[in-house]
Design a protein around this motif. Structure first.
Motif, PDB file in Angstrom:
ATOM      1  N   ILE A  53      12.482 -17.860  16.588  1.00  0.00           N
ATOM      2  CA  ILE A  53      12.462 -16.502  17.184  1.00  0.00           C
ATOM      3  C   ILE A  53      10.898 -15.827  17.094  1.00  0.00           C
ATOM      4  CG2 ILE A  53      13.442 -14.263  16.847  1.00  0.00           C
ATOM      5  CD1 ILE A  53      15.965 -15.702  16.376  1.00  0.00           C
ATOM      6  N   ILE A  54      10.645 -16.074  15.860  1.00  0.00           N
ATOM      7  CA  ILE A  54       9.080 -15.308  15.676  1.00  0.00           C
ATOM      8  C   ILE A  54       7.999 -16.128  16.574  1.00  0.00           C
ATOM      9  CG2 ILE A  54       7.182 -14.957  13.911  1.00  0.00           C
ATOM     10  CD1 ILE A  54       9.531 -14.842  11.918  1.00  0.00           C
ATOM     11  N   VAL A  55       8.117 -17.561  16.862  1.00  0.00           N
ATOM     12  CA  VAL A  55       7.357 -18.025  17.598  1.00  0.00           C
ATOM     13  C   VAL A  55       7.689 -17.573  18.882  1.00  0.00           C
ATOM     14  CG1 VAL A  55       6.885 -20.366  18.617  1.00  0.00           C
ATOM     15  CG2 VAL A  55       6.983 -20.073  16.454  1.00  0.00           C
ATOM     16  N   THR A  56       8.867 -17.248  19.450  1.00  0.00           N
ATOM     17  CA  THR A  56       9.179 -16.847  20.791  1.00  0.00           C
ATOM     18  C   THR A  56       8.267 -15.653  21.164  1.00  0.00           C
ATOM     19  OG1 THR A  56      11.247 -18.146  20.658  1.00  0.00           O
ATOM     20  CG2 THR A  56      11.010 -16.498  22.360  1.00  0.00           C
ATOM     21  N   ILE A  57       8.480 -14.615  20.154  1.00  0.00           N
ATOM     22  CA  ILE A  57       8.117 -13.241  20.224  1.00  0.00           C
ATOM     23  C   ILE A  57       6.507 -13.169  20.198  1.00  0.00           C
ATOM     24  CG2 ILE A  57       8.124 -10.716  19.405  1.00  0.00           C
ATOM     25  CD1 ILE A  57      11.259 -11.523  18.484  1.00  0.00           C
ATOM     26  N   CYS A  58       6.091 -13.864  19.178  1.00  0.00           N
ATOM     27  CA  CYS A  58       4.380 -13.456  18.674  1.00  0.00           C
ATOM     28  C   CYS A  58       3.572 -14.528  19.330  1.00  0.00           C
ATOM     29  CB  CYS A  58       4.515 -13.558  17.249  1.00  0.00           C
ATOM     30  SG  CYS A  58       5.345 -12.196  16.658  1.00  0.00           S
TER      31      CYS A  58
END
Length: 123
Positions: A53-58
C-alpha cells in the motif's frame, strides 16, 4: 502428556495469533500397542500488504497495485490450505513492492535532476 485443553503444545515457542494466523493439522499414527499424535503447525507467511500500500501511494502506482493483488492472494491461498502457493504469493508481493520502490525512486531522482538542470540552464 499435556492437559486436556484444545491448545497445541508450544514447546517453548510463542505464537502471536493477532499478527499471524496459525493452522493446526492433526494426524494420528498408530503402531503395535501405541498411538502417536503428530501435530503440524503452519503459520501464515507475511503478506507485505502495508508495504504494498505504501509503495502504491508513494512510489509507483502500477507496480504497487500488482503487489496489493499478490498480497491479497497470500491470505486467500493460506485459508484454502495452499501453504506453498501462499509463500510464492508473499515472495511475489515483496518483489513487486521492491521493484515499485526502485522504479519510483528512479523517477523521483530523474525529476529532481531535470528540475535542477532546467534551473541552471535558465539562470
Amino acid at each position: 502428556m499435556h492437559s486436556n485443553d484444545d491448545s497445541p503444545p508450544t514447546n517453548g515457542v510463542k505464537y502471536d495469533i493477532a499478527e499471524e494466523k496459525v493452522i493446526y493439522n492433526d494426524h494420528t499414527k498408530s503402531g503395535p500397542g501405541e498411538m502417536v499424535m503428530i501435530r503440524e503447525i503452519h503459520v501464515q507467511p507475511n503478506d507485505y500488504m502495508s508495504y504494498a500500500i505504501i509503495v502504491t501511494i508513494c512510489c509507483c502506482l502500477p507496480l504497487g497495485l500488482i503487489a496489493i493483488i499478490r498480497s491479497s492472494q497470500v491470505r486467500s491461498r493460506f485459508d484454502n490450505g495452499d501453504l506453498q502457493g501462499a509463500r510464492l504469493s508473499a515472495k511475489s508481493s515483496r518483489r513487486w513492492s521492491i521493484a515499485g520502490v526502485v522504479l519510483g525512486s528512479l523517477c523521483y531522482l530523474l525529476s529532481i535532476l531535470s528540475i535542477v538542470a532546467a534551473l541552471f540552464l535558465v539562470g
